[in-house]
Design an enzyme around this catalytic site. Structure first.
Site, PDB file in Angstrom:
ATOM      1  N   ARG A   1      -7.494  -0.833  -6.739  1.00  0.00           N
ATOM      2  CA  ARG A   1      -7.786  -2.151  -6.315  1.00  0.00           C
ATOM      3  C   ARG A   1      -9.024  -2.813  -7.211  1.00  0.00           C
ATOM      4  O   ARG A   1      -8.953  -3.957  -7.716  1.00  0.00           O
ATOM      5  CB  ARG A   1      -8.242  -2.383  -4.902  1.00  0.00           C
TER       6      ARG A   1
ATOM      7  N   LYS B   1      -5.961  -5.370   3.465  1.00  0.00           N
ATOM      8  CA  LYS B   1      -6.832  -4.373   3.276  1.00  0.00           C
ATOM      9  C   LYS B   1      -7.843  -4.372   1.795  1.00  0.00           C
ATOM     10  O   LYS B   1      -6.978  -4.259   0.872  1.00  0.00           O
ATOM     11  CB  LYS B   1      -5.797  -3.133   3.145  1.00  0.00           C
TER      12      LYS B   1
ATOM     13  N   CYS C   1      -5.895   3.959  -3.937  1.00  0.00           N
ATOM     14  CA  CYS C   1      -6.210   2.978  -3.374  1.00  0.00           C
ATOM     15  C   CYS C   1      -7.407   2.243  -4.087  1.00  0.00           C
ATOM     16  O   CYS C   1      -7.322   1.177  -4.563  1.00  0.00           O
ATOM     17  CB  CYS C   1      -6.253   2.744  -1.795  1.00  0.00           C
TER      18      CYS C   1
ATOM     19  N   LYS D   1       1.591   9.969  -5.207  1.00  0.00           N
ATOM     20  CA  LYS D   1       0.101   9.530  -5.051  1.00  0.00           C
ATOM     21  C   LYS D   1      -0.930  10.676  -5.295  1.00  0.00           C
ATOM     22  O   LYS D   1      -0.518  11.797  -5.039  1.00  0.00           O
ATOM     23  CB  LYS D   1      -0.227   8.837  -3.369  1.00  0.00           C
TER      24      LYS D   1
ATOM     25  N   SER E   1      -8.713   1.945   4.939  1.00  0.00           N
ATOM     26  CA  SER E   1      -7.304   2.060   5.485  1.00  0.00           C
ATOM     27  C   SER E   1      -7.261   2.525   6.834  1.00  0.00           C
ATOM     28  O   SER E   1      -8.329   2.961   7.489  1.00  0.00           O
ATOM     29  CB  SER E   1      -6.968   3.686   4.871  1.00  0.00           C
TER      30      SER E   1
ATOM     31  N   ASP F   1       0.949  -1.191   0.114  1.00  0.00           N
ATOM     32  CA  ASP F   1       0.049   0.094  -0.027  1.00  0.00           C
ATOM     33  C   ASP F   1       0.724   1.475   0.111  1.00  0.00           C
ATOM     34  O   ASP F   1       1.531   1.394   0.679  1.00  0.00           O
ATOM     35  CB  ASP F   1      -0.744  -0.079   1.394  1.00  0.00           C
ATOM     36  N   ASP F   2       0.751   2.164  -1.087  1.00  0.00           N
ATOM     37  CA  ASP F   2       1.428   3.577  -1.022  1.00  0.00           C
ATOM     38  C   ASP F   2       2.982   3.257  -0.962  1.00  0.00           C
ATOM     39  O   ASP F   2       3.583   4.133  -0.618  1.00  0.00           O
ATOM     40  CB  ASP F   2       0.963   4.519   0.173  1.00  0.00           C
TER      41      ASP F   2
ATOM     42  N   HIS G   1       1.122   2.074   4.230  1.00  0.00           N
ATOM     43  CA  HIS G   1       0.147   3.203   4.336  1.00  0.00           C
ATOM     44  C   HIS G   1       0.280   4.040   5.830  1.00  0.00           C
ATOM     45  O   HIS G   1       0.726   3.363   6.730  1.00  0.00           O
ATOM     46  CB  HIS G   1      -1.356   2.747   4.285  1.00  0.00           C
TER      47      HIS G   1
ATOM     48  N   HIS H   1     -10.478  -2.734   0.661  1.00  0.00           N
ATOM     49  CA  HIS H   1     -10.797  -1.051   0.380  1.00  0.00           C
ATOM     50  C   HIS H   1     -11.619  -1.174  -0.973  1.00  0.00           C
ATOM     51  O   HIS H   1     -11.437  -0.241  -1.856  1.00  0.00           O
ATOM     52  CB  HIS H   1      -9.344  -0.422   0.041  1.00  0.00           C
TER      53      HIS H   1
ATOM     54  N   ASP I   1      -0.002  -0.642  -4.874  1.00  0.00           N
ATOM     55  CA  ASP I   1      -1.370  -0.162  -5.441  1.00  0.00           C
ATOM     56  C   ASP I   1      -1.024   1.145  -6.351  1.00  0.00           C
ATOM     57  O   ASP I   1      -1.970   1.670  -7.101  1.00  0.00           O
ATOM     58  CB  ASP I   1      -2.369  -0.054  -4.409  1.00  0.00           C
ATOM     59  N   ASN I   2      -0.451   2.198  -5.451  1.00  0.00           N
ATOM     60  CA  ASN I   2       0.048   3.361  -6.305  1.00  0.00           C
ATOM     61  C   ASN I   2       1.273   4.231  -5.369  1.00  0.00           C
ATOM     62  O   ASN I   2       1.771   3.294  -4.646  1.00  0.00           O
ATOM     63  CB  ASN I   2      -1.142   4.513  -5.884  1.00  0.00           C
TER      64      ASN I   2
END
Ligand code: NAG
Ligand code: NAG
Ligand code: NAG
Length: 524
Positions: free
Chosen positions: A95, A145, A91, A325, A172, A52-53, A252, A147, A304-305
């Site tokens: 996803r 996660k 996010c 992001k 999150s 994540d992130d 994250h 999301h 994811d990003n």
């Protein structure tokens, strides 16, 4: 001379790998000597790790000086590593694209993300990777996660999207009250306000039941690992092929780590969270190896990003890419990604233009999944995976912003090595103090005609605009033509993330309990 000898050896090896691949492929298709008893005819297992992130510059492998990621670095060495892997900029849309193989506007997963009080989720008529694999006899579990929504009846959780089992926080961890989401950091500023004091405490779901609220974050990643390994062991013992989807809460913000990782890294708490993510990946890979599953398991890893730059020195790094992001610059939408299939995929790096949307059709190609009824934007990239030099099958990719709007359409288009920005907009999450004014929220929504044009192979930082040079006018025209066709071909669904209601927040007590939300507390 030595170099020439090496080249010959490499050529011979890749010939061997091709032979090996065709044997493995026919073995998969024929379903005989897979080395394991399997009711579903020796189909390969699939593991998909999602960070994540985590930005392009965050791994030790990608050169971050103080990150320690030995397990992921080792995975990268043994994988096809994608240097040009694209994702949506935040996010939930990311996803959605990953799970469905479709641009996020098709499934309505915009603008920005789902929150604790979101009414909707990924529509249940969308086909996820797990739903696609089910008719092939796969058992699937999501650990982490999600999301993509919860819903008042839990109707948007993974168990209603083709997964047999789920364990995790469905959104999150900054969507929780700050005394819980920031156990180590005190005030609700990290360094900008990010947690939500008025929300329910973060819930931990097992399937559709909340088993803990608030979740104990420092022990969470260890429990993710335990559930993942337990699922692998049970499914293999049953003789079924499996799909394990592991979207981590790391890295994250607000960052956290277990006692055995906290305070252990030169990169501070972010480094601890990243090291724990790496440890977790290593544990699952070890479980595959211990069960002799390496040559029958396709392992994907992606993020994811890009990084949340508003976290300043406490956040992630986009490395040499521009902004982060939330933006449509490469720092927001290009992340490290790799795929390993021991004995089948020859390790190496590929500059092919690929997308997270390609994972679903590629898994379908490797497993015999039937995608003929789906409208997909992703492509089968097995050719790219099998051969470093193959740059197809994708020529163009659209890059949609955080707030997609039909009035603008995609903000950018990538065509091979060229990227054209028709619109740009700075973002708060890309840091109001960013040294690059284009990233800051003070850079308003801006149309570019002609589009800004960058050569990503020569200029990965998108610094040198080529659009004024006459020799690129044909390139820009080709991109314009494709964009017009793309816009005409994509049906948008109404946006689903905006509708909220505080009372749909996941609560382990009675839905009408008082005082809300403090009454939503349960311990295992
Ligand atoms: C799902 O249903 C909605 C509403 O009926 C429809 O607009 C959408 O096209 C459907 N999506 C798919 C993938 O079939
Ligand atoms: C979750 O659902 C699966 C499939 O129905 C079941 O096998 C498993 O025991 C459930 N897990 C829990 C903790 O209830
Ligand atoms: C794949 O699905 C389509 C549409 O659902 C169906 O018509 C076709 O027969 C299926 N193909 C195979 C090989 O099962």
């Amino acid at each position: 001379m030595i170099r020439f000898g090496l080249l010959v050896a490499v050529a011979a090896l890749s010939g061997l790998a091709a032979l090996w691949w065709s044997t493995a492929a026919s073995r998969t298709a024929g379903g005989t000597a897979s080395g394991r008893k399997s009711k579903a005819g020796g189909k390969p297992n699939v593991v998909l790790f999602l960070a994540d992130d985590m930005g392009y510059g965050d791994l030790g492998y990608s050169g971050h000086p103080t990150s320690r990621t030995p397990f992921i670095d080792n995975l990268a060495q043994n994988s096809r590593f994608f240097t040009h892997f694209y994702v949506p900029p935040v996010c939930s849309p990311s996803r959605a694209s990953l799970m469905t193989g479709r641009y996020q506007v098709r499934s309505g997963i915009y603008p920005i993300v789902f929150t604790a009080d979101s009414v909707y989720g990924l529509p249940t008529n969308e086909t996820t990777i797990a739903a696609m694999l089910k008719p092939q006899g796969y058992k699937s579990m999501a650990v982490g996660k999600w999301h993509l929504g919860v819903g008042a009846e839990n109707q948007y959780l993974p168990t209603n999207h083709g997964f047999d089992e789920y364990f995790g926080i469905p959104y999150s961890n900054d969507d929780c009250p700050c005394k819980i989401c920031l156990p180590n950091e005190g005030p609700c500023t990290d360094p900008v306000p990010s947690c939500f004091p008025e929300n329910v405490a973060c819930p931990l779901f097992s399937n559709t039941t909340i088993v803990e609220q608030p979740v104990d974050l420092p022990t969470l990643t260890q429990r993710y690992v335990d559930h993942a390994i337990n699922f692998i062991q049970r499914t293999v013992a049953d003789g079924d092929p499996f799909f394990l989807y592991m979207p981590f809460n790391h890295v994250h913000h607000p960052h956290f780590a277990s006692a055995s990782h906290e305070g252990m890294n030169a990169r501070g708490l972010f480094g601890d969270a990243l090291a724990e993510l790496d440890w977790a990946v290593g544990q699952v890979l070890k479980a595959l190896k211990d069960q002799s599953l390496d040559d029958n398991t396709i392992v994907w890893f992606a993020s994811d990003n890009g990084p949340s730059l508003m976290q300043h020195e406490r956040g992630g790094s986009a490395g040499l890419l521009r902004c982060g992001k939330g933006t449509t610059w490469d720092g927001g939408v290009r992340t490290p990604a790799m795929v390993r299939w021991t004995g089948v995929i020859t390790p190496g790096r590929s500059n092919a233009l690929v997308s997270s949307m390609d994972i679903l059709p590629t898994i379908a190609a490797y497993t015999g999944g039937n995608v003929s009824a789906l409208t997909l934007d992703g492509m089968d990239i097995t050719s790219v995976i099998q051969d470093n030099e193959v740059l197809g099958p994708r020529d163009f990719l659209a890059v949609y912003p955080e707030f997609p709007d039909k009035a603008q359409g995609p903000f950018a288009v990538i065509h091979g090595k060229y990227k054209a920005h028709f619109w740009t907009e700075g973002k708060f999450i890309a840091d109001h103090e960013n040294y690059d004014p284009m990233c800051r929220p003070s850079h308003p929504l801006t149309k570019h005609d002609p589009p800004l044009l960058f050569n990503l192979h020569l200029d990965p930082g998108e610094r040198y605009d080529l659009s004024g040079e006459e020799k690129y006018s044909d390139e820009i025209e080709m991109i314009r033509t494709w964009l017009a066709e793309h816009i005409a071909s994509v049906d948008w669904m109404e946006p689903l993330t905006g509708a909220t209601d505080p009372r749909v927040q996941p609560c382990c007590g009675d839905v009408n309990c008082e005082p809300f939300p403090e009454c939503c507390v349960c311990q295992a």
